[in-house]
Enzyme design. Structure first.
Site, PDB file in Angstrom:
ATOM      1  N   GLY A   1      -2.701   4.519  -1.956  1.00 58.14           N
ATOM      2  CA  GLY A   1      -2.283   4.881  -3.305  1.00 58.14           C
ATOM      3  C   GLY A   1      -2.889   6.129  -3.898  1.00 58.14           C
TER       4      GLY A   1
ATOM      5  CD  GLU B   1      -3.408  -1.306   3.465  1.00 60.53           C
ATOM      6  OE1 GLU B   1      -2.720  -1.172   2.427  1.00 60.53           O
ATOM      7  OE2 GLU B   1      -3.567  -2.393   4.020  1.00 60.53           O
ATOM      8  N   PRO B   2      -4.122   4.875   3.393  1.00 58.73           N
ATOM      9  CG  PRO B   2      -5.250   6.781   4.134  1.00 58.73           C
ATOM     10  CD  PRO B   2      -5.228   5.282   4.264  1.00 58.73           C
TER      11      PRO B   2
ATOM     12  NE  ARG C   1       7.858  11.188  -3.942  1.00 55.22           N
ATOM     13  CZ  ARG C   1       7.324  11.855  -4.932  1.00 55.22           C
ATOM     14  NH1 ARG C   1       7.522  13.149  -5.048  1.00 55.22           N
ATOM     15  NH2 ARG C   1       6.552  11.256  -5.812  1.00 55.22           N
TER      16      ARG C   1
ATOM     17  CE1 TYR D   1       9.879   5.707  -6.385  1.00 51.14           C
ATOM     18  CE2 TYR D   1       9.788   7.642  -4.986  1.00 51.14           C
ATOM     19  CZ  TYR D   1       9.822   6.265  -5.124  1.00 51.14           C
ATOM     20  OH  TYR D   1       9.791   5.481  -4.009  1.00 51.14           O
TER      21      TYR D   1
ATOM     22  CB  CYS E   1      29.845  13.749  -5.797  1.00 47.22           C
ATOM     23  SG  CYS E   1      30.658  14.977  -4.782  1.00 47.22           S
TER      24      CYS E   1
ATOM     25  CE1 TYR F   1       5.959   6.045   0.936  1.00 47.37           C
ATOM     26  CE2 TYR F   1       4.433   7.587  -0.086  1.00 47.37           C
ATOM     27  CZ  TYR F   1       4.681   6.386   0.539  1.00 47.37           C
ATOM     28  OH  TYR F   1       3.659   5.503   0.780  1.00 47.37           O
TER      29      TYR F   1
HETATM   30  C1  LIG Z   1       2.936   2.027   0.558  1.00 48.20           C
HETATM   31  C2  LIG Z   1       1.662   1.324   0.893  1.00 48.20           C
HETATM   32  C3  LIG Z   1       0.520   2.060   1.186  1.00 48.20           C
HETATM   33  C4  LIG Z   1       0.463   3.556   1.124  1.00 48.20           C
HETATM   34  O1  LIG Z   1       0.621   4.023  -0.186  1.00 48.20           O
HETATM   35  P1  LIG Z   1       0.342   5.569  -0.517  1.00 48.20           P
HETATM   36  O2  LIG Z   1       0.569   5.672  -1.957  1.00 48.20           O
HETATM   37  O3  LIG Z   1       1.307   6.353   0.282  1.00 48.20           O
HETATM   38  O4  LIG Z   1      -1.071   5.851  -0.128  1.00 48.20           O
HETATM   39  C5  LIG Z   1      -0.612   1.362   1.541  1.00 48.20           C
HETATM   40  N1  LIG Z   1      -0.616  -0.002   1.585  1.00 48.20           N
HETATM   41  C6  LIG Z   1       0.465  -0.736   1.296  1.00 48.20           C
HETATM   42  C7  LIG Z   1       0.397  -2.206   1.368  1.00 48.20           C
HETATM   43  C8  LIG Z   1       1.646  -0.095   0.937  1.00 48.20           C
HETATM   44  O5  LIG Z   1       2.721  -0.821   0.652  1.00 48.20           O
END
Ligand SMILES: *Cc1c(COP(=O)(O)O)cnc(C)c1O
Length: 459
Positions: A265, A299-300, A338, A342, A370, A399
């Site tokens: 995140g 988990e980046p 995106r 978003y 379109c 993304y």
């Molecule tokens: C999407 C996701 C991520 C990665 O998110 P980023 O914002 O791209 O870092 C990590 N863990 C889980 C569970 C996710 O769904």
């Protein structure tokens, strides 16, 4: 481009010089225009066509190493599991695999992709609210490192499947810490109202139940509070403090906890955001979870891949409306969704040296699809961009291609990896034939062409 940087007005868009200066893979060359690493983007457009995604291997490596260094610098025992959903191109995955990245996956397709790229299942986390039995079986068969369970129902299913295979699934409980990551509503995941994870108040009891199931080996807890987090690390701290509290409670109850998964995140600057640096995130982890002495996981996705890519496009034409100038690109929302999905802001740079230096006026940058939503930017300061001129949408490495569709029967764009002075096509452009190749007609539709009643009779 040699002029000193103008002082940025508050709320004003960054200048071309600002955008380039903040992105180490990009530079402006007096003759060749915009380069990625040492390769002129114009050369890629000439040889591969447009629209084309272009990724910088150097940026992927540099960012992975910076994150690694921040975690090491904080004295954490941490593993990095790249979220493959951000960009699952094989070449991108291979660059990261060579850096020692593990993976975070959300489907069997992503598991196949990460395995094919050389990331072992033993370094891979399986996340997601709707894992299907076949996907779980594949993950267990391959020896998955960790499955993050999101509900009591899923835990039952995991146990039954694993026990049926004579295994105990290594499961972490994904906890929803009910914190507001202060990001776009569509990418907030850690609030009580979101579909993700197990309510904090239920998590301890569920963890204890897990430990009693035959097919589960409870190994820890996990969270992921949202994506594109840019407003400091307070939300992370709040979430991790809750996880630490929970780990203490579990330990107090004699339950085993081997590790804590801190999720992803971390945000990136698209426009003028000032996201916390990885050192701040590492510091927040250390301050909240450090005392537990457990290994942690990250988990980046976006943070690693986002800044490593651009979407290279050509101008189809400029259209002068009553009050607005429209730059119509050959890329569209089916390529980069995106902005439509978003309200995302992406830097847009001209590629030719003359356009980079030319005077600017406001323009809306749109695609040919379109839909009014097929708008990349409104009122953006851009030079005159005659047909055929190239533009680059910045920070499109995450993304981007993964969210593409073929809407309006537009073939998927090509993907290119740049590494120093070299580049290679890592996914050829889809052809119009490809789009039709996988369709089938039922036999009752006659293969003969229909006769259109308005058609003129043959002469
Ligand atoms: C999407 C996701 C991520 C990665 O998110 P980023 O914002 O791209 O870092 C990590 N863990 C889980 C569970 C996710 O769904």
């Amino acid at each position: 481009m040699a002029a000193p940087l103008p002082v940025a007005l508050e709320g004003a868009d960054p200048t071309f010089a600002d955008l380039i200066a903040a992105r180490p893979a990009l530079s402006a060359h007096a003759l060749d225009g915009l380069l990625m690493e040492e390769v002129p983007l114009a050369r890629i457009a000439r040889e591969v066509g447009t629209p084309t995604w272009v990724y910088s291997a150097g940026t992927l490596r540099r960012r992975f190493r910076a994150l690694r260094a921040a975690l090491d610098g904080a004295g954490l025992r941490a593993s990095i599991h790249y979220a493959a959903k951000a960009n699952d191109n094989q070449a991108v995955l291979r660059v990261l695999a060579a850096e020692g990245a593990g993976a975070d996956i959300v489907s069997a397709g992503e598991l196949r992709a990460t395995l094919a790229a050389g990331i072992p299942a033993g370094a891979t986390v399986f996340s997601g609210v709707g894992k299907q039995p076949d996907e779980i079986r594949l993950a267990l068969r391959e020896g998955i490192f960790q499955i993050n369970a999101e509900s009591a129902e899923e835990i039952e299913m995991l146990s039954a499947i694993a026990a049926g295979m004579g295994l105990r699934a290594p499961v972490a409980l994904r906890v929803n810490p009910d914190v507001d990551a202060r990001t776009h509503a569509k990418i907030t995941t850690g609030k009580a109202e979101n579909k993700f994870g197990i309510a904090f108040g239920d998590a301890h009891a569920l963890y204890a139940q897990m430990a009693a199931l035959p097919g589960i080996r409870p190994i820890g807890i996990a969270t992921h509070i949202g994506s594109q987090i840019t407003e400091g690390v307070a939300a992370y701290r709040a979430a991790y403090a809750r996880l630490a509290e929970m780990v203490r409670g579990l330990r107090g109850a004699g339950l085993p906890v081997e590790r804590v998964d801190c999720g992803g995140g971390l945000g990136i600057p698209y426009r003028d955001e000032a996201p916390p640096p990885p050192e701040a995130l590492a510091g927040a982890i250390k301050a909240t979870l450090g005392e537990l002495g457990l290994p942690v996981m990250l988990e980046p996705g976006r943070w690693i891949a986002g800044p490593a890519g651009v979407l290279l496009a050509s101008v189809v034409l400029q259209k002068q409306g009553h009050a607005r100038r429209f730059v119509v690109a050959d890329a569209a929302m089916n390529d980069l969704v995106r902005p439509a999905m978003y309200e995302a802001w992406h830097g847009i740079l001209p590629v030719s040296p003359s356009a980079l230096a030319a005077p600017c006026s406001p323009a809306d940058v749109v695609g040919p699809v379109c839909e009014t939503g097929d708008t990349f930017a409104r009122g953006r300061a851009l030079p005159a961009l005659p047909p055929g001129d190239l533009i680059a949408f910045l920070d499109a490495g995450a993304y981007g291609a993964v969210m593409s569709s073929t809407y309006n029967a537009r073939p998927l764009a090509a993907e290119v990896l740049v590494d120093g002075a070299r580049f290679a096509v890592v996914r050829p452009r889809q052809t119009p034939e490809d789009l039709l190749a996988h369709q089938r007609l039922p036999e009752w539709l006659t293969p003969a062409a229909g006769t259109f009643p308005g058609a003129a009779p043959p002469a």
